[in-house]
Scaffold this active site. Structure first.
Site, PDB file in Angstrom:
ATOM      1  N   ASP A   1       0.865  -1.184   0.000  1.00 54.08           N
ATOM      2  CA  ASP A   1       0.000   0.000   0.000  1.00 54.08           C
ATOM      3  C   ASP A   1       0.895   1.224   0.000  1.00 54.08           C
ATOM      4  O   ASP A   1       2.068   1.127   0.355  1.00 54.08           O
ATOM      5  CB  ASP A   1      -0.818   0.059   1.303  1.00 54.08           C
ATOM      6  CG  ASP A   1      -1.926  -0.957   1.328  1.00 54.08           C
ATOM      7  OD1 ASP A   1      -2.126  -1.599   0.308  1.00 54.08           O
ATOM      8  OD2 ASP A   1      -2.564  -1.102   2.386  1.00 54.08           O
TER       9      ASP A   1
ATOM     10  N   ASP B   1      -5.111  -3.549   4.724  1.00 51.37           N
ATOM     11  CA  ASP B   1      -5.639  -3.133   6.020  1.00 51.37           C
ATOM     12  C   ASP B   1      -7.148  -3.316   6.146  1.00 51.37           C
ATOM     13  O   ASP B   1      -7.648  -3.601   7.207  1.00 51.37           O
ATOM     14  CB  ASP B   1      -5.246  -1.679   6.329  1.00 51.37           C
ATOM     15  CG  ASP B   1      -5.514  -0.751   5.163  1.00 51.37           C
ATOM     16  OD1 ASP B   1      -6.330  -1.115   4.301  1.00 51.37           O
ATOM     17  OD2 ASP B   1      -4.912   0.335   5.100  1.00 51.37           O
TER      18      ASP B   1
ATOM     19  N   ASP C   1      -9.646  -6.502   2.000  1.00 49.94           N
ATOM     20  CA  ASP C   1      -8.309  -6.959   1.602  1.00 49.94           C
ATOM     21  C   ASP C   1      -8.075  -8.408   2.012  1.00 49.94           C
ATOM     22  O   ASP C   1      -7.121  -9.042   1.552  1.00 49.94           O
ATOM     23  CB  ASP C   1      -7.221  -6.097   2.264  1.00 49.94           C
ATOM     24  CG  ASP C   1      -7.121  -4.728   1.632  1.00 49.94           C
ATOM     25  OD1 ASP C   1      -7.517  -4.600   0.470  1.00 49.94           O
ATOM     26  OD2 ASP C   1      -6.635  -3.790   2.300  1.00 49.94           O
TER      27      ASP C   1
HETATM   28  P1  ATP Z   1      -3.383   3.147   0.076  1.00 53.55           P
HETATM   29  O1  ATP Z   1      -2.405   3.919  -0.715  1.00 53.55           O
HETATM   30  O2  ATP Z   1      -2.796   2.626   1.315  1.00 53.55           O
HETATM   31  O3  ATP Z   1      -4.191   2.186  -0.731  1.00 53.55           O
HETATM   32  P2  ATP Z   1      -5.229   5.209  -0.006  1.00 53.55           P
HETATM   33  O4  ATP Z   1      -5.615   6.094   1.124  1.00 53.55           O
HETATM   34  O5  ATP Z   1      -4.547   5.829  -1.157  1.00 53.55           O
HETATM   35  O6  ATP Z   1      -4.423   4.112   0.669  1.00 53.55           O
HETATM   36  P3  ATP Z   1      -7.936   4.535   0.027  1.00 53.55           P
HETATM   37  O7  ATP Z   1      -7.923   4.617   1.500  1.00 53.55           O
HETATM   38  O8  ATP Z   1      -8.657   3.454  -0.665  1.00 53.55           O
HETATM   39  O9  ATP Z   1      -6.498   4.470  -0.537  1.00 53.55           O
HETATM   40  O10 ATP Z   1      -8.430   5.914  -0.494  1.00 53.55           O
HETATM   41  C1  ATP Z   1      -8.724   6.103  -1.858  1.00 53.55           C
HETATM   42  C2  ATP Z   1      -9.147   7.491  -2.107  1.00 53.55           C
HETATM   43  O11 ATP Z   1     -10.321   7.786  -1.357  1.00 53.55           O
HETATM   44  C3  ATP Z   1      -8.139   8.533  -1.672  1.00 53.55           C
HETATM   45  O12 ATP Z   1      -7.217   8.805  -2.695  1.00 53.55           O
HETATM   46  C4  ATP Z   1      -9.017   9.736  -1.389  1.00 53.55           C
HETATM   47  O13 ATP Z   1      -9.282  10.422  -2.581  1.00 53.55           O
HETATM   48  C5  ATP Z   1     -10.293   9.120  -0.885  1.00 53.55           C
HETATM   49  N1  ATP Z   1     -10.335   9.131   0.589  1.00 53.55           N
HETATM   50  C6  ATP Z   1      -9.485   8.535   1.429  1.00 53.55           C
HETATM   51  N2  ATP Z   1      -9.821   8.750   2.709  1.00 53.55           N
HETATM   52  C7  ATP Z   1     -10.934   9.503   2.704  1.00 53.55           C
HETATM   53  C8  ATP Z   1     -11.796  10.061   3.715  1.00 53.55           C
HETATM   54  N3  ATP Z   1     -11.570   9.874   5.015  1.00 53.55           N
HETATM   55  N4  ATP Z   1     -12.842  10.780   3.321  1.00 53.55           N
HETATM   56  C9  ATP Z   1     -13.091  10.959   2.016  1.00 53.55           C
HETATM   57  N5  ATP Z   1     -12.338  10.476   1.024  1.00 53.55           N
HETATM   58  C10 ATP Z   1     -11.258   9.762   1.338  1.00 53.55           C
END
Ligand code: ATP
Length: 916
Positions: free
Chosen positions: A331, A631, A635
């Site tokens: 990730d 996480d 997954d």
């Molecule tokens: P990883 O890189 O570990 O997969 P990530 O944070 O990039 O984690 P996700 O958690 O699936 O991946 O988030 C995907 C997208 O969703 C992010 O790029 C963001 O645009 C949006 N996002 C993440 N967290 C939030 C939140 N708390 N509220 C609203 N949108 C969110």
């Protein structure tokens, strides 16, 4: 309060259940909880009664080999060979003690690990939400659960939001069950009660608040006791391979012993008791009975070293697999990057505003293109503030976030752009929310406004929000038509800077509904985007380079935007020109094409958990050994499918942890690389233990068998054989379990997953060393007899020669392929030096102490003879060093991949030969 089990909680109204449990929506007070804990006991499953120590000790006598030995002792005793009988009995006891202690240490190490990953529950006590150890829960506690959580106790639902629970552990049902707060009819069977959450089941989706009704053994699962049998056994494929090998070897040795006995007693003129004693001692000498125990210790030490480096192994086989990893899929956020977000830029139709500052401190300079731009930024920041579950607090002079770091950064931004957070939150109280989930990639909240209308605030992945928007905010209050190109460019621009981009949108409703549904999040007005800085972890950059050096590919699989992911990949130096594939592209390729794509690409952006699963499968189909991080609850399938599933210890859900072989205590990519390093070291040490045990045992046996065949006097007595085997070899060999990794361990290619432990190289080495032992011992014996020494002196010299050769061989075997004759090699480790000192003292006593001389029939050795014996060790070392040099020159060992610290990816390189 009613006792835990007799009430039909499922048939009660939620409020009635609360009342019956003397609890409230604010939860119990700490005092009351403590009182109940004392009354009901901890919320734990009481495992099967531990086997008492004396029984575990006696188990070591049930081995057929030991039975064989003990019967020999009885025969020896009945025929008046008291010394042999005593020595054999002592050896058996020492062997059992050593085995018992080793087993205990390995178990202790694993028990300590189990307690490190003890799960937590979100509990409401005194009106405050806390994370408590699951064992501390008591009936009446209010718990909140969300997707990925494991239900910590039996509980009656108070409020449910689309909650789906996987109850297969309890009911065997493979389909997740929908739960709700509505009471069930009294006669509803256990498996069909919708208002009850059962301990140890998993929340697959949705959220719930519930009151605990039963804990520990009073829960359904406790009563069934089905979890008690899942106590993990301390075994791995490698241990099984070794155990099988050991069993076959023992059977072979016993058959050979019988044949040898008949041969010696009939065709050669040995007295049958002498022949029996020698053959028994030989069988004991040659059988590597301590091998599984020493290897378990080696694994346990590896597990401990990994834990010290924040990688907590949940399943022992993971230790072995880690060393064979060829691809790590990681990730991004929080693992490769720090997950310390700072909102940096706000883009609206009125212009761009940038905020300086570091961390979460709500202080910093603003730069904007005019008042309109600032007003736009304030509008966006307001949504960020309302659609937010985090809290900022100042602790020890530092601003910290409780909750999602990105949401923390949004609060800091709101204060920086001049908003009064408290009054805004008071003026627009939240009615309902749709929490963020990786599937729809947004979070939405519903707020009541002072004029009677309502406001839906949405933040999330900008593409998703744009597809749900109809308008964008502009000069007129009604908004203007959405300019997709404008936003696309803005998103890519921010992404290329490595910024994580979040979109913001709103919707006004004339009246205030009671709840917010997914269908309400539509026809939005897009307000703008915010770019967050989340720098890569310094240690991750280093670890990536280290992995490349070690022939391991690193791939980033992220939910983030392609542009952001590519920029971060470049900063992390995943590749010179990272190839990025998006989730949407993955959807269009066939499984066959995916195999190629999965190997070529370095980054997978906007990927979902389903994509992760497909990627793991594709990589495995390409022959890779895959470590995959995760996480979320979704997954879990990918984590299970991966050769090593790696769950995040901090932000990971319980479901992800359960599905994984390893948990990262610090969520840090560098810890995966560290675990691979330790995994390789463990495998190396196991090979060393084998390369030590087999030739020392075989060499000793061959020396005696040669004499038996020739019909000459035996070079060792049975008691002496046991001395070498049980005292010298085991003491020195145990050291290898503690060996530190060799310096070149992360510069070699990964070993092949299915590589045989006894590879051709290992077989050759074992044969060579066995031969050296046999020839040297026979030569010393023949030389001593030739010079007219008496038999007892000649035998004492042979045993001493074994001791000396073993000490020299220990130095050699610590480096299977590298030169051992270096300053560092000769300096050894405290364990090596300690074991050598102990063995030397014991050996001097064996040779010179009158009591030992009486027991083992030994004689003192003259200085000159001593020097000759010493020479056998030196010659052995020289031969082995020469052999390593020759093998290196012949190119039998693979070449090292790179110098530590230098950058060299595997991409574009031809695969180097795997480790011999
Ligand atoms: P990883 O890189 O570990 O997969 P990530 O944070 O990039 O984690 P996700 O958690 O699936 O991946 O988030 C995907 C997208 O969703 C992010 O790029 C963001 O645009 C949006 N996002 C993440 N967290 C939030 C939140 N708390 N509220 C609203 N949108 C969110």
């Amino acid at each position: 309060m009613t006792p835990q089990s007799s009430t039909a909680w499922h048939a009660l109204e939620a409020q009635a259940a609360l009342a019956q449990l003397d609890s409230s929506h604010q939860g119990l007070t700490d005092r009351e909880a403590a009182r109940r804990l004392a009354k009901f006991g901890p919320n734990e499953m009481v495992g099967r009664k531990a086997i008492p120590a004396w029984r575990r000790f006696l188990r070591h006598f049930s081995d057929p080999l030991i039975a064989f030995l003990l019967s020999a002792a009885v025969i020896a005793f009945s025929l008046g060979h008291l010394t042999d009988a005593i020595v054999i009995t002592l050896v058996v006891i020492i062997n059992a003690v050593v085995g018992f202690v080793q087993e205990g240490r390995a178990e202790q190490a694993l028990a300590a690990l189990r307690s490190m990953i003890a799960p937590q529950a979100h509990v409401l006590r005194d009106g405050k939400r806390r994370d408590l150890a699951v064992a501390e829960l008591v009936p009446g506690d209010i718990i909140s659960l969300e997707a990925g959580d494991r239900v910590p106790a039996d509980a009656r639902i108070l409020r449910a939001r689309n909650i789906l629970v996987d109850e297969s552990v309890l009911t065997g049902k493979s389909v997740a069950t929908q739960k709700s707060e509505t009471p069930d009819p009294v006669c509803t069977g256990m498996a069909d009660r919708a208002s009850i959450l059962y301990s140890s089941t998993f929340v697959v989706a949705g959220q719930a608040t519930a009151v605990v009704v039963a804990t520990g053994m009073a829960t359904q699962i406790g009563q069934i006791g089905s979890l008690l049998d899942t106590v993990r056994s301390v075994s791995t494929p490698l241990l099984q391979q070794i155990a099988t090998f050991g069993r076959r070897f023992t059977a072979f040795a016993l058959v050979a012993a019988v044949v040898l006995f008949i041969f010696a007693a009939t065709l050669r003129d040995y007295a049958w008791l002498d022949a029996l004693m020698v053959v028994v001692a030989l069988a004991v000498g040659v059988v590597p009975e301590s091998l599984p125990a020493v290897i378990t210790i080696t694994l346990a030490i590896g597990v401990r070293r990994m834990a010290a480096r924040q990688a907590i192994v949940r399943r022992l086989p993971a230790v072995e697999t880690l060393g064979a990893t060829t691809v790590i899929c990681s990730d991004k956020t929080g693992t490769l990057t720090r997950n310390e977000m700072t909102a940096h830029s706000v883009v609206t139709t009125a212009g761009t505003t940038t905020a300086s500052g570091t961390g979460y401190a709500p202080l910093g300079e603003l730069a904007h293109s005019g008042d309109d731009a600032l007003a736009g930024a304030q509008r966006v920041a307001t949504i960020g503030l309302l659609c937010n579950d985090a809290q900022l607090r100042l602790a020890a002079g530092e601003w910290r976030v409780d909750g999602d770091p990105m949401e923390g950064a949004l609060i800091a931004l709101a204060i920086k752009v001049g908003l009064d957070a408290e009054s805004l939150l008071a003026d627009a109280p939240r009615i309902d929310e749709i929490p963020f989930d990786a599937q729809h990639r947004y979070m939405a909240t519903l707020h009541a406004c002072t004029d009677g209308s309502a406001l839906i605030c949405v933040k999330g992945a900008p593409e998703n929000l744009l597809s749900l928007s109809r308008l964008q905010s502009g000069e007129t209050p009604a908004g203007q038509t959405l300019d997709l190109l404008l936003w696309d460019q803005a998103i890519v621009r921010a992404g290329e800077q490595g910024e994580r981009v979040l979109g913001f949108a709103t919707r006004r409703l004339d009246s205030t509904p009671h709840s917010l549904e997914v269908s309400d999040v539509a026809a939005l007005t897009f307000e703008g985007i915010v770019g967050f800085i989340d720098p890569p972890r310094e240690e991750a950059i280093l670890a990536v380079a280290q992995c490349h050096c070690a022939g391991i590919d690193v791939k980033m699989i992220t939910g983030d935007h392609a542009a952001t992911a590519a920029a971060i990949a470049l900063q992390l130096r995943l590749a010179e020109h990272p190839k990025v594939v998006t989730g949407a592209e993955l959807e269009t390729v066939t499984d066959g094409e995916l195999v190629r794509l999965a190997r070529e690409a370095n980054v997978f952006a906007r990927a979902t958990p389903e994509h992760k699963l497909r990627l793991v499968r594709a990589l495995q189909a390409a022959g890779e050994t895959v470590a995959m991080t995760g996480d979320g609850v979704n997954d879990a399938p990918a984590l299970k499918q991966a050769d090593i599933g790696v769950a995040m210890g901090r932000k990971g859900t319980e479901a992800a942890k359960q599905a994984s072989g390893m948990v990262l205590a610090d969520d840090n990519f560098a810890s995966i690389a560290a675990a691979v390093y330790e995994g390789r070291a463990v495998y190396d040490n196991i090979r060393k233990v084998i390369a030590w045990t087999l030739p020392t045992n075989i060499g000793e046996a061959l020396a005696v068998i040669t004499a038996l065949m020739l019909g000459s006097a035996l070079p060792m007595t049975p008691a002496q054989i046991l001395w070498i085997n049980m005292v010298l070899t085991i003491t020195l060999g145990l050291v290898l379990a503690f060996e530190p990794p060799e310096p070149d361990i992360m510069q070699r290619s990964p070993r092949r997953r299915n590589a045989q432990l006894l590879s051709p190289f290992m077989l050759w080495r074992i044969a060579l060393v066995s031969l050296i032992f046999t020839v040297a011992a026979s030569a010393i014996f023949a030389w001593a007899m030739h010079r007219g020494q008496d038999l007892a002196t000649a035998r004492t010299m042979v045993v001493n020669a074994f001791c000396v050769m073993e000490i020299f061989y220990l130095f050699s075997v610590r480096y299977l392929r590298m030169r051992a004759f270096t300053l560092q090699g000769l300096r050894g480790t405290p364990a090596v030096l300690g074991a050598i000192a102990a063995v030397t003292i014991a050996q001097f006593a064996f040779t010179y102490h009158p009591w030992m001389q009486a027991v083992f029939d030994t004689r003192p050795i003259a200085l000159l003879d001593g020097l000759v014996i010493l020479m056998t060790g030196v010659i052995m070392m020289l031969i082995l060093e020469l052999e390593k040099l020759l093998l290196r020159k012949l190119g039998i060992f693979e070449e090292l991949r790179c110098v530590p610290g230098s950058r060299s990816g595997r991409a574009g390189q031809s695969r180097v030969r795997a480790n011999p």
